[in-house]
Design a protein around this motif. Sequence first.
Motif, PDB file in Angstrom:
ATOM      1  N   ARG A   4     114.526  11.915 -36.266  1.00 29.96           N
ATOM      2  CA  ARG A   4     113.383  12.806 -36.442  1.00 29.96           C
ATOM      3  C   ARG A   4     113.156  13.176 -37.910  1.00 29.96           C
ATOM      4  O   ARG A   4     112.312  14.005 -38.218  1.00 29.96           O
ATOM      5  N   TYR A  53     111.907   7.885 -41.513  1.00 30.45           N
ATOM      6  CA  TYR A  53     113.089   7.295 -40.873  1.00 30.45           C
ATOM      7  C   TYR A  53     113.132   5.779 -41.088  1.00 30.45           C
ATOM      8  O   TYR A  53     114.195   5.199 -41.230  1.00 30.45           O
ATOM      9  N   MET A  93     112.014   3.269 -39.083  1.00 31.00           N
ATOM     10  CA  MET A  93     111.994   2.380 -37.925  1.00 31.00           C
ATOM     11  C   MET A  93     110.999   2.925 -36.904  1.00 31.00           C
ATOM     12  O   MET A  93     110.712   4.130 -36.879  1.00 31.00           O
ATOM     13  N   GLU A  94     110.455   2.048 -36.087  1.00 30.19           N
ATOM     14  CA  GLU A  94     109.513   2.480 -35.063  1.00 30.19           C
ATOM     15  C   GLU A  94     110.266   3.264 -33.988  1.00 30.19           C
ATOM     16  O   GLU A  94     111.130   2.726 -33.296  1.00 30.19           O
ATOM     17  N   LEU A  95     109.909   4.542 -33.862  1.00 31.26           N
ATOM     18  CA  LEU A  95     110.682   5.464 -33.019  1.00 31.26           C
ATOM     19  C   LEU A  95     110.690   5.049 -31.552  1.00 31.26           C
ATOM     20  O   LEU A  95     111.701   5.177 -30.871  1.00 31.26           O
ATOM     21  N   SER A  96     109.564   4.533 -31.069  1.00 34.80           N
ATOM     22  CA  SER A  96     109.454   4.187 -29.651  1.00 34.80           C
ATOM     23  C   SER A  96     110.409   3.064 -29.248  1.00 34.80           C
ATOM     24  O   SER A  96     110.725   2.894 -28.076  1.00 34.80           O
ATOM     25  N   LYS A  97     110.889   2.283 -30.232  1.00 36.84           N
ATOM     26  CA  LYS A  97     111.835   1.213 -29.934  1.00 36.84           C
ATOM     27  C   LYS A  97     113.280   1.707 -29.929  1.00 36.84           C
ATOM     28  O   LYS A  97     114.174   1.005 -29.442  1.00 36.84           O
ATOM     29  N   GLU A 132     110.241   8.624 -25.975  1.00 39.11           N
ATOM     30  CA  GLU A 132     109.369   9.648 -26.553  1.00 39.11           C
ATOM     31  C   GLU A 132     108.699  10.514 -25.493  1.00 39.11           C
ATOM     32  O   GLU A 132     108.104  11.535 -25.807  1.00 39.11           O
TER      33      GLU A 132
END
Length: 258
Positions: free
Chosen positions: A212, A216, A218-222, A226
Amino acid sequence: MPAAVRKFRRETSEISCCLKYLLFASNVVLWLSALLVLSVGIWAWSEKDMFRNITRLHYIALDPAFVLIILGGVTFLLGFMGSVGALRENTCLLAAYAVFLSVLLIAEIGFFAVAFVLKDKGWIKNQATEGLKAFIRHYREDADQQNLIDWIQEDWLQCCGIDGPKDWDSNNYFNCSSIAIGSREACGVPFSCCRRRPHEQIKNKQCGYDVRKDGYGMELSKIIYEKGCVQAGEEWMEHNLIIIFTTVIAVMFFQVSI
């Protein structure tokens, strides 16, 4: 009084032998199962020293061990009255058993009726939200609650937080301001929020670190889920409504039959 009259009166007062032992056997199984649940609950509470740590009673109702104690205790009492009452043909115990079972059944029907009436008014959602808030705040303080929310997020609903990962800011360990005090988990989420990678044998317990933080990279959803657990729970109930309804009816039918 003649012996024939006494024998006739005794025979007319006896219940069916088949019904008697069927009721006895079913309640013995119920009683033994309740004893096991109660023992596990008491053991879990004693391991956490909850019997002496009264200061933690402010969220006692959310403690899985406490729920096991209550559930096991009530079922133990019910099974004891039913099994002993049936075996001894004790009308007082059987009457208490019937009344107790009727009260439980009425309470269950009332609860589900209220939940159904208030479902569109957000009552269930509000209760679930308040419970999850308490779980998140006390995540590191109680191992049972920690395991429960990890199971909800990782195995059951595949979700993170209440409305999303940002809700973990309400926990002192995961709050972004905890960077100043050296918390390695600051601005992160628990490992149970992380998506399981293909062919992953051992879960990476540090997969939620820093996710968070701004930038960051990187793609958070991967990396993590979420979707919030409240929304995921609503979708799960909609998809499994028939199974839930069938289970409730089956439980009520079992209670009526015994």
